[in-house]
Structures are given as structure tokens and as C-alpha cells.
Enzyme design. Structure first.
Site, mmCIF file in Angstrom:
data_model
loop_
_atom_site.group_PDB
_atom_site.id
_atom_site.type_symbol
_atom_site.label_atom_id
_atom_site.label_comp_id
_atom_site.label_asym_id
_atom_site.label_seq_id
_atom_site.Cartn_x
_atom_site.Cartn_y
_atom_site.Cartn_z
ATOM 1 N N ASN A 155 -8.442 -0.903 2.133
ATOM 2 C CA ASN A 155 -8.689 -0.422 1.477
ATOM 3 C C ASN A 155 -10.599 0.019 1.428
ATOM 4 O O ASN A 155 -10.827 0.238 0.907
ATOM 5 C CB ASN A 155 -8.588 -1.152 -0.592
ATOM 6 C CG ASN A 155 -7.242 -1.449 -0.879
ATOM 7 O OD1 ASN A 155 -6.563 -0.704 -0.347
ATOM 8 N ND2 ASN A 155 -6.663 -1.321 -2.578
ATOM 9 N N SER A 199 0.954 -1.147 -0.181
ATOM 10 C CA SER A 199 -0.342 -0.066 0.248
ATOM 11 C C SER A 199 0.971 1.335 0.431
ATOM 12 O O SER A 199 2.174 0.787 0.260
ATOM 13 C CB SER A 199 -0.850 0.017 1.945
ATOM 14 O OG SER A 199 -1.664 0.734 0.982
ATOM 15 N N LYS A 251 -5.016 -6.104 3.444
ATOM 16 C CA LYS A 251 -5.014 -5.085 2.797
ATOM 17 C C LYS A 251 -5.811 -5.038 1.916
ATOM 18 O O LYS A 251 -6.833 -3.724 1.948
ATOM 19 C CB LYS A 251 -3.693 -5.520 1.640
ATOM 20 C CG LYS A 251 -3.795 -4.085 0.003
ATOM 21 C CD LYS A 251 -3.808 -3.073 0.415
ATOM 22 C CE LYS A 251 -3.205 -2.314 -0.588
ATOM 23 N NZ LYS A 251 -3.684 -2.195 -1.334
#
Length: 510
Positions: A216, A140, A212
Site C-alpha cells: 500500500n 488486495s 501488504k
């Protein structure tokens, strides 16, 4: 193999020199790793080498390129460490199979750094078991994060992690351990060596990409809520984008300090070079998405964990794409008369929006961390939520000072059931909820949509309500489908059904 030959080989093989791949390679080189890169597009390799040589100056290059998978393996030390930065899905399998054909061995490690769906990674690990060690690392931070320090969420074989850990710790973003603030760098060749790295082993294969994915989803909601606050200031307060940018800069000095607030201010302060208008006014209001927010919303439904604000953020993007239909509706559908707020109340309304955004942000993170907790229970993962919050403090899109407080909450209570039950966050909302409620009510009365801010408030109110109207709902289900129900005065595992069609309504134990 002689020592001299071994010393001439690269430390890492890297496949994929697109935007993210190129910047990760340059980051690795900044930290002293010798990298051999391969890409099917020769122009990408040429651009990579040109930039690397330019940045290195008089220093010898640490990046070289090759023309085939076989040549890549020949130029990298064995056992091989091969990092992939290729599109998710079939391309990952295509590269893995070609590496196997080229001679990859069972103790060689292949690391997928793309935006893969976590469950695909689980299946992929099973598929290649005994032929290669398949490992994943979610990345990220976008282009700049990859170049100067991303947040990294690795998962997979613990042995593979022992080999990859020093590499990831070197290239990851760093934070000051005393303040929790990012240690920024943006100069090639001068990596940050001090501080805590924003890279930590998440757990078994798939867990890193799941974390992850939730990151998001939180990002979607965070962005949407900032946009809603902007919408209120623009429509109800009649503020110009540059003035709203200044408000966001002030907010960025307090508990809302974050990368997203900062870049939102920069976007709003920018003028279009062609027209001289605020740039935001010439950007079409049609938002795109790449799917990770959708995956998060879908997973919340599958796990049975409420994440309404994340889902509303996904819906908001979907509705934005219906531009033609919205334009027609704007000319036909009636709403309330907009009550413009005068200068005398402007500061009050802005303060209410600040508190609404802060309280809703707490609820969004509560939803995201709760989702990770339930998914971990379902998958048998042992996630360290304090550590996850820590590695999000720098390098990633949702990096914010706020994350230090989340890490502290899970340090105080590793078994914390929900972030809202932490004393600090409960107190923060108790102090500000009046402003939050007024901000949502005023926006609704003025016909300004605030789906994420309002859904977060509904989530908070439902979460703190001991008795919800689900008793009526379960009665409805039993009426039309004989789905049974539990009683408040009996053990919950005992099930009952009412024979609704009979006048005396006899209750039957099931």
C-alpha cells in the site's frame, strides 16, 4: 457425527458481509465452497443471498446465512475454518471472543482478512494461543479483486496454511505463467482454473500484513507520481484531461503497463453527467487516506530504511487536505512565471515525463523491497521477494507488467541487496535518467510540485554516492552533543570525540 450430516454442513464460516466480505463469499461460492455467513446487519445478509441466488440461476445455492455465532459453528464442519472480514482493531477481538464463547475449539482456525496493523496480528496470535489458531491473510484488489480474484498474502501457523492453501489458490487472481499477464475474469460462476495463483505463504504471523502494508505504501507513491505527471501535462503543456488520458493509454502499451495507469486514463476520459465538464475538474482536490501508507512511512523510520518517495506521497495527501490554507497561499505567495510549452516541444516533454515516471517507479519499488528486507531481518522472517513480486502481478492495485522484471531480478540473485543493483534495472535508469532529470528540473523551474518524482531522484543520487556529507553532520553532532564519530583511517568500531571548546581541539579516543 454421521457422514450424511457432515456432508450437509458448510465448508467455511464467514463473518462480515460488507463490500469486501460479500464479494469474497461470492468468490468462494463460484469455486464450489459451501459458505455459512453471519453479519450483525441483516440487510447485508439479505443482499448477499439475493445476489447469490440471482447469479446461481437454476443451480442450487452454496451460500446460507445464520443468526448467531453458535448457529454459525453448528452449520460448519469441524475443525472449523472461520474467515473474518471486519474492521481492524477491536472488532477482530470482539468476534474472536464471541466465537470462543460460542464453543470454538483450539484446533479451529480464524482468519483475519481485514487491514490490520501487522504488529496487532502478532499480539493477537499470542493472546489466543491454545484457544484457537489465529491466522491472517492480507487481501488486495478492492471490491472487484475480492469478487473475481484478489492477491492474497497469508501468514501464520504452517498447519493452518496447509488447510487454507487450496481455498486461497482457488479464489486468488491468476496469471499466465508464460507471459506473467493477468488472466482476467468478470463473469460470476466462471472462475479461472488455469494459471499461477496470486497467493503464496508469506511467513510467520504478521509478515503477510507487513508485506501488504508495504504494498500500500508503494501504491501511495505510484498514484502520486502519476498525478504529478498529469499535473505537468495539465499546467505546463495546457493539455485537456481527455488528451492526457490518451497519453496514458499509449504509456500503458509499454513498460509502464499497469492497473493504475489504466484507471487513471479512464478517470481522465470521463465526463461529469451534470455539467458535461471533465469529471476530474469537478472532483475536489482533497485526497483521503486510510493509514496504511502512513504505517509504511512510520515503519521505514523505525527500521531506519529510507523510503522518501512513499513518505512524500503521504505528505502530499496531508497537504491536499489543507485546501483553505492553500487557497489563501495561492493569492499571496509568489512563484515563477509559468513557461508554457508549445506544440513543437510537447512530444519531447511527454517522453521525458514517461521516463521520469518509469525511473522513479523503479526507485519506489527499490525502497519498498528494501524496507521489507530490513524488517524481515529484524523480525526473523524469511521472505521470498521473487514470490512476493509474482503474487502482485494480478489481483492487487499495483499489478503491473513491471513486476515480472522484479521477480526475475530476485530469481537471478536471491540475495540481491537492493533492486537498483540489479543489472537490468541499473541499465534501465542509466538509459533514461537524462529525461528524468530534465523532467524534474523543468517542473521545478515552472513551480509545479513533483515531490515523489524528485524525492525518488534524490534517493537514486544519494544511493549511488560513495561519500555523503554525513561526515559534517556527525561532526556537528559531536560538537553539540559529544555523540562521537568513527574515522575513515581507523576501524569503524573505534569511536572518537573532539574537545571542541579547547583551542588545540584535542581528539579523544572513546
Amino acid at each position: 457425527m454421521s457422514d450424511s450430516l457432515s456432508d450437509s454442513l458448510c465448508d467455511i464460516g464467514f463473518i462480515g458481509a460488507g463490500v469486501m466480505g460479500k464479494n469474497l463469499i461470492l468468490n468462494l461460492a463460484d469455486n464450489g465452497y459451501r459458505v455459512c455467513a453471519f453479519d450483525l446487519d441483516q440487510s447485508r445478509l439479505n443482499a448477499l443471498l439475493d445476489q447469490h441466488i440471482r447469479e446461481r440461476g437454476d443451480l442450487p445455492p452454496l451460500v446460507q446465512t445464520c443468526n448467531s455465532y453458535t448457529e454459525l459453528l453448528a452449520k460448519v464442519k469441524a475443525p472449523h475454518l472461520i474467515i473474518l472480514s471486519v474492521p481492524a482493531g477491536a472488532p477482530v477481538d470482539d468476534v474472536c471472543n464471541k466465537l470462543l464463547d460460542a464453543g470454538l475449539k483450539a484446533d479451529d482456525i480464524v482468519v483475519d482478512t481485514g487491514n490490520s496493523l501487522w504488529s496487532d496480528s502478532v499480539e493477537r496470535c499470542k493472546r489466543y494461543e491454545g484457544r484457537l489458531i489465529f491466522f491472517t491473510t492480507a487481501v488486495s484488489g478492492g471490491e472487484m479483486g475480492a469478487r473475481f480474484g484478489p492477491s492474497l498474502m497469508p501468514s501464520g501457523d504452517p498447519y493452518a496454511w496447509s488447510r487454507i492453501e487450496p481455498v486461497w489458490h482457488a479464489i486468488a487472481a491468476k496469471v499466465d505463467p508464460a507471459t506473467g499477464q493477468p488472466i482476467e475474469r468478470s463473469v460470476p460462476g466462471k472462475p479461472v482454473k488455469e494459471g499461477e495463483p496470486c497467493a503464496a505463504y508469506i511467513g510467520p504471523i504478521g509478515s503477510g500484513h507487513y508485506v501488504k502494508m508495504v504494498h500500500n505504501g508503494i501504491e501511495y507513491a505510484d498514484m502520486q507520481m502519476i498525478c504529478e505527471a498529469y499535473h505537468v501535462m495539465r499546467s505546463a503543456l495546457g493539455m485537456a484531461p481527455a488528451d492526457i488520458a490518451q497519453v496514458l493509454r499509449e504509456w500503458n502499451k509499454g513498460p509502464l503497463n499497469s492497473y493504475l495507469i489504466n484507471i487513471s486514463a479512464e478517470v481522465l476520459a470521463t465526463k461529469d453527467g451534470e455539467t458535461g465538464q471533465p469529471l476530474v475538474d469537478v472532483i475536489l482536490d482533497r485526497a483521503g487516506q486510510k493509514g496504511t501508507g502512513l504505517w509504511t512511512a512510520v515503519s521505514s523510520l523505525e527500521v531506519g530504511c529510507p523510503a522518501p518517495s512513499i513518505a512524500e506521497a503521504v505528505f502530499a495527501r496531508a497537504l491536499s487536505t489543507r485546501k483553505v490554507l492553500r487557497t489563501r497561499a495561492s493569492k499571496k505567495l509568489q512563484g515563477p512565471e509559468l513557461e508554457a510549452v508549445g506544440p513543437a516541444r510537447r512530444a519531447e516533454v511527454i517522453a521525458q515525463l514517461h521516463d521520469a515516471l518509469y525511473c522513479a517507479k523503479i526507485c519506489v519499488y527499490a525502497q519498498g523491497f528494501d524496507l521489507m528486507k530490513l524488517a524481515a531481518r529484524e523480525q526473523g522472517w524469511q521472505l521470498n521477494f521473487a514470490e512476493i513480486a509474482r503474487i502482485w502481478r494480478a489481483g492487487c492495485i499495483i499489478r503491473a507488467a513491471f513486476l515480472q522484471s522484479i521477480s526475475d531480478a530476485y530469481e537471478r540473485d536471491v540475495k540481491l541487496s537492493n533492486l537498483l543493483l540489479d543489472d537490468f534495472f541499473a541499465g534501465q535508469i542509466a538509459e533514461r535518467q537524462g529525461s528524468w532529470r530534465r523532467a524534474v528540473a523543468d517542473a521545478t523551474l515552472n513551480g509545479i510540485p513533483v515531490p515523489a518524482l524528485s524525492s525518488a531522484l534524490s534517493y537514486y543520487d544519494a544511493f549511488r554516492t560513495e561519500s555523503l556529507p554525513a561526515n559534517l553532520l556527525q561532526g556537528q553532532r559531536d560538537f553539540f552533543g559529544a555523540h562521537t564519530f568513527s574515522r575513515v583511517d581507523r576501524p569503524e568500531q573505534e569511536k572518537y570525540h573532539v574537545q571542541w571548546s579547547r583551542p588545540e581541539r584535542p581528539v579523544v579516543t572513546v
